[in-house]
Each structure stands twice: as structure tokens, then as C-alpha cells.
Enzyme design. Sequence first.
Site, PDB file in Angstrom:
ATOM      1  N   LYS A  41       0.751  -1.182  -0.253  1.00  0.00           N
ATOM      2  CA  LYS A  41       0.133   0.108  -0.093  1.00  0.00           C
ATOM      3  C   LYS A  41       0.719   1.258   0.063  1.00  0.00           C
ATOM      4  O   LYS A  41       0.179   2.352  -0.495  1.00  0.00           O
ATOM      5  CB  LYS A  41      -0.973  -0.054   1.321  1.00  0.00           C
ATOM      6  CG  LYS A  41      -2.151  -0.853   1.016  1.00  0.00           C
ATOM      7  CD  LYS A  41      -3.321  -0.249   0.187  1.00  0.00           C
ATOM      8  CE  LYS A  41      -4.599  -1.109   0.249  1.00  0.00           C
ATOM      9  NZ  LYS A  41      -5.559  -0.287  -0.630  1.00  0.00           N
ATOM     10  N   SER A 292       0.461  -9.799  -0.558  1.00  0.00           N
ATOM     11  CA  SER A 292       0.481  -8.359  -0.291  1.00  0.00           C
ATOM     12  C   SER A 292       0.849  -7.677   0.955  1.00  0.00           C
ATOM     13  O   SER A 292       1.024  -6.483   1.011  1.00  0.00           O
ATOM     14  CB  SER A 292      -0.974  -8.041  -0.948  1.00  0.00           C
ATOM     15  OG  SER A 292      -1.986  -8.518   0.261  1.00  0.00           O
TER      16      SER A 292
END
Length: 325
Positions: A41, A292
Site C-alpha cells: 500500500k 500483499s
Amino acid sequence: MEYLGRLVHRTPLVSSDSINRMAGKNVFLKMENKQKTGSFKLRGAAYKMSLLPDSKLRNGVIAASAGNHAQGVALAAKKRNITAKIYMPANTPAAKIESTRSYGADIVLTGNSFQEAYDAAVKEENKYGGYFLHPFDDYDVMAGQGTVAFEMLQQEPFLDTIIAPVGGGGLISGVAIAAKYINPKIKVIGVQAKGACAMYNNYHFPASAPLSEVATLAEGIAVKKPGIHSSHVINKYVDDLLVVSDQEIAAAIIFMLERQKTLIEGAGAAALAALMKYKDSIPGGHCGLIVSGGNIDFAKLVKIKELSRNTQLLSEPYKQPMYSH
């Protein structure tokens, strides 16, 4: 992207003989759990913020997040010497809250889902100003996330498939555009949790309504309402969306911890869970998985172990035809 290159890590792309044997493919894991802030992110948040002039940021930034976007925004804001106010669901793992606070952000806990935190953040923006930095439904954020795919294809040019987790769709949108720019024939497949499958429903059943609630241990992809911009990109460039259960995600977390000595969060385990569940239907012989993030709440490990107890990482192959969208 020069600024981004100075701020983020070029994370490793690793392979495992045991995963290769289980999947019947050459599998390469992009370890974004080793990224600064523990998640991909940071890429999107930092890139977006690098494009904003000081005039837009004089009142700081506002964000809504289940945790990983919050940390990315907080660190990017710290680098630009601006304030950050982050709205997070009340059930956000303590580790994500404390990590976000450690970067200097002001934290507001509200609601029980990302959507409730998002609604509160939008009200804050409208009332007091500040620039709202969306976690996924922003083309610049998508572009920043897409650098994951550029790196993967530099590290392993022969990849023919990339599998990525999907919440609001920012990561897979950027990945799909970047990957298909480099190799138009590459397949890009997204994965959602069954308990938070809004984008899956939107992709396969366009008339479906947003979810009224979400329930999954993968809080990083627990989104009730698909992004508008990301939905357009996904419908155009993504080859398929799949779903996995919390039990399958838990099994993938435990496998990575016990066999690979790597701790990953629920969203980070989704791609591996999908590969093992649907391995006979996923095309290609050189498959890249995006791990992720790794910001897991250690208090949940006992529950995760219990969820995985009666779930084999390898289950029945996917029966539904692929790429019918």
C-alpha cells in the site's frame, strides 16, 4: 516514478520447491510483506502524494483504511512533513493501529468495517478540509500499485500468470494495466474472500448490489462496495476473479508460517490459497503470486490455526470454466 523508487523497497521474488510441486507449476511469490510498512500500500499512497502540490496538502491528508493504506499514507505524509488523520474500523488489528500511530498519524477508530470508516473520513473532509487520499479508487494510486507488476516482470520475465488479492481493486487494476502493457498475453487473476466478495459479484453478476456486511479474517480486502474506477479497469483487463474461504486462507497462512517460516496476513495469503484450490484450472506454467502484506494480529493466530485444522491447502480443482467473462 523516481521519487517512489527512493522511498519503497524492491521486494524479493522468491520460489519454493514445495509450492512448485504442490501446484504443478513454477511459482514465484512477490514478497510485499517485506515492503516498508509491511504492505504494498505504500506504493500507491506515496506515488499519489508525490503528485500533489503543496497547495492541496496545506491542511494535511485524510484517509480511511483497514490498516495497510493507513500506514502507507502515514509514512508518505511524514516524508512530506504534513499531517495525516486516518479513520480505521474499530476492529482493526492492534499492530496496524500502533504502527500507523508510530509514523505520527492521528487515528480515529469508528465503525466495524472499512465502509463505515470511509464514510466518516469523507464527512471529515467535507467539514474541515484536508485532502482525502482514497485507498483504491484513484488512477494515480492504481499506478503506484502497478509498480509491483513492473518489478515482477523485471525479476522473472517469463511469468505468464499473475494472481493478486482483491478488496476495492486498486492493486489488481494497477497490476493488470502494467503487466499487460509489458506482455499483452499475460493472464491476471484476482482473488476475494467469500465473506467479502463485492468485486467478484460485480464482475460475474453486474446487476448485483453492494454487500450489506462483510466477514473475513482477511480484513485488508474486506470491502463492501467495489470502486467505480477500479471496476472499469478490472472488467476490461482482468481475466478472472475467484473466491476462497477463510478456512483456505487460514491454511495458506499456516503453511507459509510452518513450511516457509514467513508470517503473512489474510489478504497476503489469498493468492496462494486460490492457486492451490484452483491449480488445475489456472493456466500457464510460470505463475506469480502477490503476497500483499504481513501485518497480522498475533492474537488471531490461535483462531487461524483452528480454522486451518480440517482444511487441506490442496482441495478439489475448480469446476467452473475460466475466462468466460
